[in-house]
Design a protein around this motif. Structure first.
Motif, PDB file in Angstrom:
ATOM      1  N   GLN A   1      -3.465   3.338   6.873  1.00 41.70           N
ATOM      2  CA  GLN A   1      -3.688   4.126   5.648  1.00 41.70           C
ATOM      3  C   GLN A   1      -3.790   3.215   4.418  1.00 41.70           C
ATOM      4  O   GLN A   1      -4.654   3.390   3.563  1.00 41.70           O
ATOM      5  CB  GLN A   1      -2.545   5.138   5.473  1.00 41.70           C
ATOM      6  CG  GLN A   1      -2.590   5.924   4.162  1.00 41.70           C
ATOM      7  CD  GLN A   1      -1.296   5.785   3.350  1.00 41.70           C
ATOM      8  OE1 GLN A   1      -0.501   4.874   3.601  1.00 41.70           O
ATOM      9  NE2 GLN A   1      -1.101   6.670   2.405  1.00 41.70           N
ATOM     10  N   ILE A   2      -2.897   2.221   4.338  1.00 45.06           N
ATOM     11  CA  ILE A   2      -2.920   1.299   3.193  1.00 45.06           C
ATOM     12  C   ILE A   2      -4.247   0.535   3.169  1.00 45.06           C
ATOM     13  O   ILE A   2      -4.883   0.389   2.120  1.00 45.06           O
ATOM     14  CB  ILE A   2      -1.711   0.329   3.280  1.00 45.06           C
ATOM     15  CG1 ILE A   2      -0.401   1.117   3.187  1.00 45.06           C
ATOM     16  CG2 ILE A   2      -1.775  -0.731   2.175  1.00 45.06           C
ATOM     17  CD1 ILE A   2       0.794   0.379   3.743  1.00 45.06           C
TER      18      ILE A   2
ATOM     19  N   SER B   1      -3.087   7.261  -3.207  1.00 45.48           N
ATOM     20  CA  SER B   1      -3.090   7.596  -1.771  1.00 45.48           C
ATOM     21  C   SER B   1      -3.494   9.037  -1.501  1.00 45.48           C
ATOM     22  O   SER B   1      -4.106   9.324  -0.494  1.00 45.48           O
ATOM     23  CB  SER B   1      -1.714   7.327  -1.151  1.00 45.48           C
ATOM     24  OG  SER B   1      -0.730   8.145  -1.756  1.00 45.48           O
ATOM     25  N   HIS B   2      -3.159   9.956  -2.379  1.00 41.08           N
ATOM     26  CA  HIS B   2      -3.404  11.364  -2.058  1.00 41.08           C
ATOM     27  C   HIS B   2      -4.181  12.031  -3.185  1.00 41.08           C
ATOM     28  O   HIS B   2      -3.714  12.954  -3.835  1.00 41.08           O
ATOM     29  CB  HIS B   2      -2.092  12.093  -1.782  1.00 41.08           C
ATOM     30  CG  HIS B   2      -1.434  11.618  -0.525  1.00 41.08           C
ATOM     31  ND1 HIS B   2      -0.672  10.471  -0.465  1.00 41.08           N
ATOM     32  CD2 HIS B   2      -1.447  12.110   0.749  1.00 41.08           C
ATOM     33  CE1 HIS B   2      -0.240  10.290   0.781  1.00 41.08           C
ATOM     34  NE2 HIS B   2      -0.698  11.267   1.536  1.00 41.08           N
TER      35      HIS B   2
ATOM     36  N   VAL C   1      -1.790  -1.379  -5.275  1.00 40.67           N
ATOM     37  CA  VAL C   1      -0.897  -0.337  -4.772  1.00 40.67           C
ATOM     38  C   VAL C   1       0.471  -0.540  -5.414  1.00 40.67           C
ATOM     39  O   VAL C   1       1.021  -1.646  -5.399  1.00 40.67           O
ATOM     40  CB  VAL C   1      -0.760  -0.415  -3.234  1.00 40.67           C
ATOM     41  CG1 VAL C   1       0.378   0.490  -2.753  1.00 40.67           C
ATOM     42  CG2 VAL C   1      -2.063  -0.020  -2.560  1.00 40.67           C
TER      43      VAL C   1
ATOM     44  N   CYS D   1      -7.071   2.837   1.998  1.00 40.06           N
ATOM     45  CA  CYS D   1      -7.038   3.100   0.546  1.00 40.06           C
ATOM     46  C   CYS D   1      -7.488   1.870  -0.243  1.00 40.06           C
ATOM     47  O   CYS D   1      -8.217   1.989  -1.236  1.00 40.06           O
ATOM     48  CB  CYS D   1      -5.633   3.506   0.102  1.00 40.06           C
ATOM     49  SG  CYS D   1      -5.133   5.111   0.728  1.00 40.06           S
TER      50      CYS D   1
ATOM     51  N   PHE E   1       1.384   6.524  -4.954  1.00 40.39           N
ATOM     52  CA  PHE E   1       1.047   6.080  -3.603  1.00 40.39           C
ATOM     53  C   PHE E   1       2.193   6.342  -2.653  1.00 40.39           C
ATOM     54  O   PHE E   1       3.281   5.798  -2.815  1.00 40.39           O
ATOM     55  CB  PHE E   1       0.721   4.577  -3.597  1.00 40.39           C
ATOM     56  CG  PHE E   1      -0.133   4.164  -2.430  1.00 40.39           C
ATOM     57  CD1 PHE E   1      -1.488   3.943  -2.590  1.00 40.39           C
ATOM     58  CD2 PHE E   1       0.418   4.035  -1.163  1.00 40.39           C
ATOM     59  CE1 PHE E   1      -2.289   3.588  -1.503  1.00 40.39           C
ATOM     60  CE2 PHE E   1      -0.364   3.700  -0.073  1.00 40.39           C
ATOM     61  CZ  PHE E   1      -1.723   3.455  -0.240  1.00 40.39           C
ATOM     62  N   GLU E   2       1.943   7.195  -1.680  1.00 35.98           N
ATOM     63  CA  GLU E   2       2.957   7.428  -0.650  1.00 35.98           C
ATOM     64  C   GLU E   2       2.517   6.704   0.608  1.00 35.98           C
ATOM     65  O   GLU E   2       1.494   7.022   1.207  1.00 35.98           O
ATOM     66  CB  GLU E   2       3.113   8.926  -0.408  1.00 35.98           C
ATOM     67  CG  GLU E   2       3.850   9.572  -1.563  1.00 35.98           C
ATOM     68  CD  GLU E   2       3.992  11.074  -1.393  1.00 35.98           C
ATOM     69  OE1 GLU E   2       4.414  11.497  -0.300  1.00 35.98           O
ATOM     70  OE2 GLU E   2       3.667  11.786  -2.351  1.00 35.98           O
ATOM     71  N   VAL E   3       3.283   5.699   0.960  1.00 32.36           N
ATOM     72  CA  VAL E   3       2.920   4.833   2.074  1.00 32.36           C
ATOM     73  C   VAL E   3       3.112   5.562   3.404  1.00 32.36           C
ATOM     74  O   VAL E   3       4.171   6.142   3.650  1.00 32.36           O
ATOM     75  CB  VAL E   3       3.793   3.556   2.047  1.00 32.36           C
ATOM     76  CG1 VAL E   3       3.526   2.694   3.277  1.00 32.36           C
ATOM     77  CG2 VAL E   3       3.542   2.762   0.772  1.00 32.36           C
ATOM     78  N   GLU E   4       2.069   5.548   4.242  1.00 29.86           N
ATOM     79  CA  GLU E   4       2.191   6.124   5.590  1.00 29.86           C
ATOM     80  C   GLU E   4       2.274   5.008   6.631  1.00 29.86           C
ATOM     81  O   GLU E   4       3.281   4.821   7.276  1.00 29.86           O
ATOM     82  CB  GLU E   4       1.007   7.054   5.874  1.00 29.86           C
ATOM     83  CG  GLU E   4       1.079   8.341   5.060  1.00 29.86           C
ATOM     84  CD  GLU E   4      -0.202   9.148   5.118  1.00 29.86           C
ATOM     85  OE1 GLU E   4      -1.078   8.882   5.975  1.00 29.86           O
ATOM     86  OE2 GLU E   4      -0.338  10.053   4.267  1.00 29.86           O
TER      87      GLU E   4
ATOM     88  N   PRO F   1       3.911   1.566  -4.943  1.00 34.06           N
ATOM     89  CA  PRO F   1       4.394   2.717  -4.171  1.00 34.06           C
ATOM     90  C   PRO F   1       5.408   3.555  -4.949  1.00 34.06           C
ATOM     91  O   PRO F   1       6.581   3.596  -4.628  1.00 34.06           O
ATOM     92  CB  PRO F   1       5.009   2.062  -2.930  1.00 34.06           C
ATOM     93  CG  PRO F   1       5.414   0.705  -3.385  1.00 34.06           C
ATOM     94  CD  PRO F   1       4.500   0.310  -4.501  1.00 34.06           C
TER      95      PRO F   1
ATOM     96  N   TYR G   1       4.096  -2.817   1.579  1.00 33.96           N
ATOM     97  CA  TYR G   1       2.843  -2.054   1.769  1.00 33.96           C
ATOM     98  C   TYR G   1       1.704  -3.017   2.085  1.00 33.96           C
ATOM     99  O   TYR G   1       0.745  -3.146   1.355  1.00 33.96           O
ATOM    100  CB  TYR G   1       2.516  -1.184   0.539  1.00 33.96           C
ATOM    101  CG  TYR G   1       2.699  -1.863  -0.797  1.00 33.96           C
ATOM    102  CD1 TYR G   1       1.636  -2.493  -1.424  1.00 33.96           C
ATOM    103  CD2 TYR G   1       3.934  -1.858  -1.430  1.00 33.96           C
ATOM    104  CE1 TYR G   1       1.800  -3.110  -2.643  1.00 33.96           C
ATOM    105  CE2 TYR G   1       4.109  -2.467  -2.654  1.00 33.96           C
ATOM    106  CZ  TYR G   1       3.034  -3.095  -3.263  1.00 33.96           C
ATOM    107  OH  TYR G   1       3.206  -3.706  -4.469  1.00 33.96           O
TER     108      TYR G   1
END
Ligand SMILES: [Zn+2]
Ligand SMILES: [Zn+2]
Length: 269
Positions: free
Chosen positions: A136-137, A99-100, A122, A140, A129-132, A124, A160
């Motif tokens: 966003q998911i 994610s980042h 994914v 990605c 992976f930081e879920v927003e 998490p 997610y």
């Protein structure tokens, strides 16, 4: 029972229970025609997994990591199943969608073209992976489709879940496959409504899917009770299943290896 299972883990993933050879023997005894062993990419952090799932007690604080690159190199270059085993082995990996990071996945590109099956999922865990939110998911997962991967793993998990319409459309456009994962449904992790929506959209948009048990023990290989029901319920077209038969799976694997080679070594022709 599945004839070809595209997603399973050996003891190399640390949180799974059987060796590759035990998995193959079980598959052979139960007439599976092929299985993919898809251990987790080196990026998976089993310590985080343990902390999140069960305990923060001191005995788990020591870092327990998963398979590393040398494991995959030996698996790819040297391992041959015993000749007494008729089940075909597809050599795979399950990498992480990030994610980042400036990279869409953590699959090392120098090795990506050598696998038979590459799943990107994914997971998490804080380092991965930081879920927003669902946008966003979705973003990605779609970005990962341009990386050298073949299948988006368990894309209908409750914690997610992407927006299904853009996800399925992008997968159909990019020729990437979405996974229908039995363990996610069996363990109550998948959102059933979202899974049905994924199948309905996939049938409508000609998006292909892969069937898998996501076995973490040999005796889970080939399990399809949950996904079989959903395929029946949605009347899903068998021609859109990439591993419904051994012949279809072999054609898919061959084609995807070429696609991944083009993505990682565009001048190798
Ligand atoms: Zn996974
Ligand atoms: Zn898995």
């Amino acid at each position: 029972m599945l004839r070809v299972d595209f997603h399973s883990h050996s003891i190399a993933s640390v949180h799974a229970l059987n060796t590759i050879e035990e998995m193959l023997r079980y598959a052979d005894e139960h007439a599976l025609e092929a299985i993919a062993i898809t251990d987790h990419c080196p990026g998976i952090d089993n310590t985080q997994w343990l902390l999140q799932h069960r305990t923060d007690s001191d005995c788990w604080k020591e870092r327990i990591s998963g398979p590393d690159v040398p494991y995959f190199l030996t698996f790819l270059s040297r391992y041959r199943p015993p000749s007494s085993i008729k089940t075909r082995l597809f050599k795979g990996i399950e990498c992480n969608i990030l994610s980042h990071s400036k990279e869409a996945t953590d699959l090392p590109s120098f090795i990506a073209h050598r696998f038979d099956v590459v799943i990107a999922s994914v997971h998490p865990l804080p380092s991965l992976f930081e879920v927003e939110d669902r946008e966003q998911i979705t973003r990605c997962m779609i970005a990962a489709m341009d990386a050298p991967i073949d299948i988006i793993g368990h894309p209908s998990q409750r914690r997610y879940c992407p927006l299904m319409e853009p996800l399925v459309k992008a997968a159909a456009d990019k020729g990437v496959v979405l996974e229908l994962n039995n363990a996610s449904l069996k363990l109550g992790k998948a959102d059933i409504e979202q899974t049905i929506q994924m199948l309905t959209l996939a049938a409508r948009l000609d998006c292909r899917i892969a069937l898998s048990s996501d076995a973490h023990a040999a005796n889970e290989l080939g399990e399809d009770n949950e996904i079989g029901n959903l395929l029946k319920q949605t009347g899903f077209p068998p021609e859109l299943i990439v591993n419904g038969t051994l012949a279809a799976a072999e054609t898919f694997v061959e084609h995807r290896r070429q696609v991944r080679r083009q993505k990682t070594q565009p001048n190798s022709a």
